[in-house]
Design an enzyme around this catalytic site. Structure first.
Site, PDB file in Angstrom:
ATOM      1  N   HIS A 226       0.814  -1.343   0.084  1.00  0.00           N
ATOM      2  CA  HIS A 226      -0.032   0.118   0.194  1.00  0.00           C
ATOM      3  C   HIS A 226       0.790   1.207   0.146  1.00  0.00           C
ATOM      4  CE1 HIS A 226      -2.809   2.823   2.154  1.00  0.00           C
ATOM      5  NE2 HIS A 226      -3.307   2.809   1.141  1.00  0.00           N
TER       6      HIS A 226
ATOM      7  N   GLU B  41       0.525  -0.946  -4.683  1.00  0.00           N
ATOM      8  CA  GLU B  41      -0.644   0.167  -4.649  1.00  0.00           C
ATOM      9  C   GLU B  41      -0.058   1.496  -4.627  1.00  0.00           C
ATOM     10  OE1 GLU B  41      -4.082   2.679  -3.135  1.00  0.00           O
ATOM     11  OE2 GLU B  41      -1.896   2.366  -2.612  1.00  0.00           O
TER      12      GLU B  41
ATOM     13  N   ASP C  79      -1.351   5.894  -5.429  1.00  0.00           N
ATOM     14  CA  ASP C  79      -2.809   7.080  -5.665  1.00  0.00           C
ATOM     15  C   ASP C  79      -2.491   7.957  -6.834  1.00  0.00           C
ATOM     16  OD1 ASP C  79      -4.288   5.803  -3.223  1.00  0.00           O
ATOM     17  OD2 ASP C  79      -2.327   6.551  -2.542  1.00  0.00           O
TER      18      ASP C  79
ATOM     19  N   HIS D 122      -1.103  10.606  -2.434  1.00  0.00           N
ATOM     20  CA  HIS D 122      -2.357  10.210  -1.663  1.00  0.00           C
ATOM     21  C   HIS D 122      -3.341  11.470  -1.412  1.00  0.00           C
ATOM     22  CE1 HIS D 122      -5.055   9.245   1.424  1.00  0.00           C
ATOM     23  NE2 HIS D 122      -5.194   8.098   0.942  1.00  0.00           N
TER      24      HIS D 122
ATOM     25  N   GLU E 107      -5.090   3.564  -7.691  1.00  0.00           N
ATOM     26  CA  GLU E 107      -6.253   4.177  -7.407  1.00  0.00           C
ATOM     27  C   GLU E 107      -6.224   5.421  -7.869  1.00  0.00           C
ATOM     28  OE1 GLU E 107      -6.814   4.514  -2.728  1.00  0.00           O
ATOM     29  OE2 GLU E 107      -8.649   5.683  -3.223  1.00  0.00           O
TER      30      GLU E 107
HETATM   31 MG    MG Z   1      -4.884   4.313  -2.256  1.00  0.00          MG
END
Ligand code: MG
Length: 256
Positions: A11, A38, A40, A53, A108
């Site tokens: 993450h 992962e 963002d 993020h 994401e």
């Molecule tokens: Mg995320």
């Protein structure tokens, strides 16, 4: 060899073992045997895709204000608070670090302040991934189904809906979750690990969904994700999660 399950996603690159969403973090994740990394995605005022993020610069950088209000050159003048020799990485820089590995890209798509969407960000991302031959390795995630609808329209082959606890509670039944997901062309969901139990996983699976978790950071929550035999979970401690998974799988060889 069968793939280990659950798959582990580092993450933000592994935010408790490295500096979140930094080049150092993705270099770190690239050296681990994780299945996914992962990160963002936001968009700058001049249309560049960047990996950070928050919708604003304040928490993680020396800058301030909305990411989407700054041009890339302005972002480049800021530094990451916890990695002063780094600035906000571009999508391209993160892809440069992960492309040589077999690690899946779990991307994401974020929104701006007040959940304002970045118009066209889905198509821009898909175009970049396709140009680099990475589209098939990517799963696009979002808390917002319209983002995933547009990602599907743009040609993203894999989409995962992050179902926020308040949203899950408001929807009611697992069947209703599945109906909403399928209407958006999604068959995989991720829920907060604290809001999953055997009954919830079974109900969502019975409704036809793949089920994963997010926020499995401490040993207890990682163990829970392993015991629930989820499809995938994200963790800030990917190295720790790999060790716990190895021990878990060694204890239960007959189930594999
Ligand atoms: Mg995320």
């Amino acid at each position: 060899m069968t793939r280990p399950r659950p798959a582990i996603a580092a993450h933000r690159g592994g935010a408790m073992e490295a500096v979140e969403n930094s080049r150092a973090a993705f270099t770190y994740a690239a050296g681990l045997a994780v299945e996914q990394a992962e990160f963002d995605l936001h968009r700058t005022a001049d249309g560049e895709l960047v990996v950070i993020h928050d919708a604003t610069l304040d928490r993680t950088t020396t800058g301030s204000g909305p990411v989407g209000a700054r041009r890339l050159a302005e972002l480049r003048a800021t530094r990451l608070r916890d990695a002063p020799d780094e600035t906000v990485p571009s999508l391209e820089e993160v892809l440069d670090l992960l492309a040589p590995t077999p690690i899946g890209l779990r991307i994401e798509i974020k929104t701006g302040p007040d959940f304002a969407r970045y118009p066209g960000i889905e198509a821009a991302l898909v175009a970049r991934l396709r140009a680099r031959g990475l589209l098939e390795r990517a799963v696009i995630t979002s808390f917002f189904l319209p983002v995933l609808v547009d990602a599907a329209r743009a040609g993203a082959p894999a989409r995962l809906w992050l179902v926020a606890p308040v949203v899950r509670a408001a929807i009611g039944s697992a069947e209703a979750v599945a109906r909403l997901a399928r209407a958006a062309g999604v068959d995989e969901v991720g829920l907060h690990i604290d809001h999953l139990d055997r009954n919830e996983v079974a109900a969502l699976r019975a409704a036809g969904l793949e089920v994963g978790a997010w926020a499995a950071h401490d040993d207890h929550r990682i163990a829970k994700a392993l015991a629930l035999d989820l499809t995938v979970f994200t963790t800030d401690r990917p190295k720790a999660a790999l060790a716990l998974r190895a021990a878990h799988l060694a204890r239960r060889p007959a189930d594999r």
